[in-house]
Design an enzyme around this catalytic site. Structure first.
Site, PDB file in Angstrom:
ATOM      1  N   HIS A  75       0.850  -1.180   0.000  1.00  0.00           N
ATOM      2  CA  HIS A  75       0.000   0.000   0.000  1.00  0.00           C
ATOM      3  C   HIS A  75       0.894   1.242   0.000  1.00  0.00           C
ATOM      4  CE1 HIS A  75      -3.774  -2.130   0.628  1.00  0.00           C
ATOM      5  NE2 HIS A  75      -3.202  -2.823   1.593  1.00  0.00           N
TER       6      HIS A  75
ATOM      7  N   HIS B  30      -0.909  -6.570  -5.444  1.00  0.00           N
ATOM      8  CA  HIS B  30      -0.916  -7.885  -4.787  1.00  0.00           C
ATOM      9  C   HIS B  30      -0.253  -8.895  -5.709  1.00  0.00           C
ATOM     10  CE1 HIS B  30      -3.027 -11.872  -4.846  1.00  0.00           C
ATOM     11  NE2 HIS B  30      -2.589 -11.876  -3.611  1.00  0.00           N
TER      12      HIS B  30
END
Length: 306
Positions: A102, A112
Site C-alpha cells: 500500500h 498484490h
C-alpha cells in the site's frame, strides 16, 4: 521431474529475498523480519512456520508485507475443497509467497502478488498437487501507461507457455477480483491461476516461477514514475475511500484469506494485507468529470490493456 517440494521452497525463499531487496531500494527503508513457527498443539493441528517481511511508515510504502509460509495440516480447510470435494479430509502441505503493498502516494497503485504450491496427501492414495498464483494492480487514479506496463509484463511472462495462457488467466483474474455485492472490479486486474497441474510438475513449476519473477520489474517501473507526484487532501481522501473496497474483497471473497483463517494460520501474517488507513461513506460517488469518476468509468471496467 518428480514432485519436489524442497526445490519449490528454495525458489520461494529466494523470490521473497529478491523482491524485498528491490522494494527496499525503492523505499530507502528496511523491511522488518518476523520469523514465526507453529507446533501442532491446538485443534487445527497446523504446523510449520514462515518469514514475514513488513514495512510500515516507509517513505514510499505506507504499509506492505512480503510473506513466505510453509505449513502442514491434518485436513484441508473448506476453502481448498469447495471445488474438489473428493480431497476433503486429506492432510496437506502448503507453501507460498504472498505480498501486498500500500503506497503512501495516491497516484501510486496498491498491488498484490501470490505464488503458491499445495500438496494433498492420504495414506494409500496418490498424492495430489497443484500450483496457483497471480498478480493484480489496484490504482486509485488511472494511467493507461501503467496498466499497459503491468499487463504487458504478465503477457510476456506467460508467452513461453502458449499464446492462449495470458488471455485465459487475465479473464480468470477479472472474474476473481470482482466485488459481487458492489458490481465492480477491485482494480484493473492482471493474471490469476489455480489448480495448475495438467502440464506436469516441471512445466507447472516453471510457469509459477515466471509469474513470480515478472512482478518486481513491472511494479518497480510504475512506482518510480508515480511516487513523487504531488497530491493533496482530495487525492488522499479518495485513496482511503477506495481502500475500503480492498478490505471488503479480502475479508469477504479472497480464498487465500479464507484458507489461512480456516486452517488455523497466523492471523498477523494473513491480515497484513489490510491498509493502514481506510474510509467508508454511505452511498457516496465521485462528482462527474473528475479524475476520481474517470477511474470508475474508464478503468474499473472489463477492458483489454495491451
Amino acid at each position: 521431474m518428480a514432485t519436489d517440494s524442497n526445490t519449490v521452497r528454495a525458489f520461494l525463499i529466494d523470490l521473497q529475498e529478491r523482491i524485498v531487496a528491490g522494494l527496499e531500494t525503492l523505499d530507502g527503508g528496511e523491511f522488518a523480519r518476523d520469523e514465526w513457527s507453529k507446533a501442532p498443539a491446538d485443534r487445527s493441528g497446523l504446523a510449520g512456520g514462515g518469514i514475514g517481511r513488513i514495512i510500515e511508515g516507509g517513505r514510499v510504502f505506507e504499509r506492505g508485507g512480503v510473506n513466505f509460509s510453509h505449513v502442514t495440516g491434518p485436513a484441508l480447510p473448506p476453502s481448498a475443497t469447495a471445488a474438489r470435494p473428493e480431497l476433503a479430509g486429506r492432510g496437506f502441505e502448503a507453501m507460498g509467497v504472498s505480498l501486498v503493498l500500500h503506497p503512501r502516494n495516491p497516484y501510486c497503485p496498491t498491488v498484490h502478488m501470490n505464488v503458491r504450491f499445495l500438496l494433498a496427501q492420504r495414506d494409500g492414495a496418490e498424492d495430489v498437487w497443484w500450483f496457483g498464483g497471480g498478480m493484480d494492480l489496484t490504482p486509485y487514479y488511472g494511467f493507461e501507461k501503467d496498466c499497459a506496463r503491468f499487463h504487458g509484463a504478465c503477457r510476456d511472462a506467460l508467452a513461453p507457455f502458449g499464446p492462449e495462457v495470458y488471455p485465459r488467466y487475465k479473464k480468470w483474474c477479472d472474474e476473481y477480483f470482482y466485488l459481487k455485492h458492489r458490481g465492480e472490479p477491485r482494480g484493473i486486474g492482471g493474471v490469476f491461476f489455480d489448480d495448475l497441474n495438467a502440464p506436469g510438475f516441471e512445466a507447472s513449476f516453471a510457469l509459477m516461477r515466471a509469474v513470480g519473477n515478472a512482478f518486481l520489474p513491472a511494479y518497480a517501473d510504475i512506482v518510480q514514475r508515480r511516487h513523487e507526484m504531488l497530491y493533496g487532501e482530495t487525492e488522499r481522501d479518495w485513496q482511503c475511500y477506495r481502500r475500503g473496497r480492498y478490505v471488503e474483497f479480502n475479508l469477504v471473497f479472497d480464498r487465500g484469506t479464507h484458507f489461512g483463517l480456516q486452517s488455523g494460520g497466523r492471523t498477523e501474517s494473513i491480515l497484513m494485507s489490510m491498509p493502514p488507513l481506510v474510509k467508508w461513506r454511505y452511498d457516496w460517488r465521485p462528482a462527474p468529470g473528475t479524475p476520481e469518476a474517470r477511474l470508475m468509468s474508464d478503468f474499473l471496467i472489463a477492458r483489454e490493456w495491451i
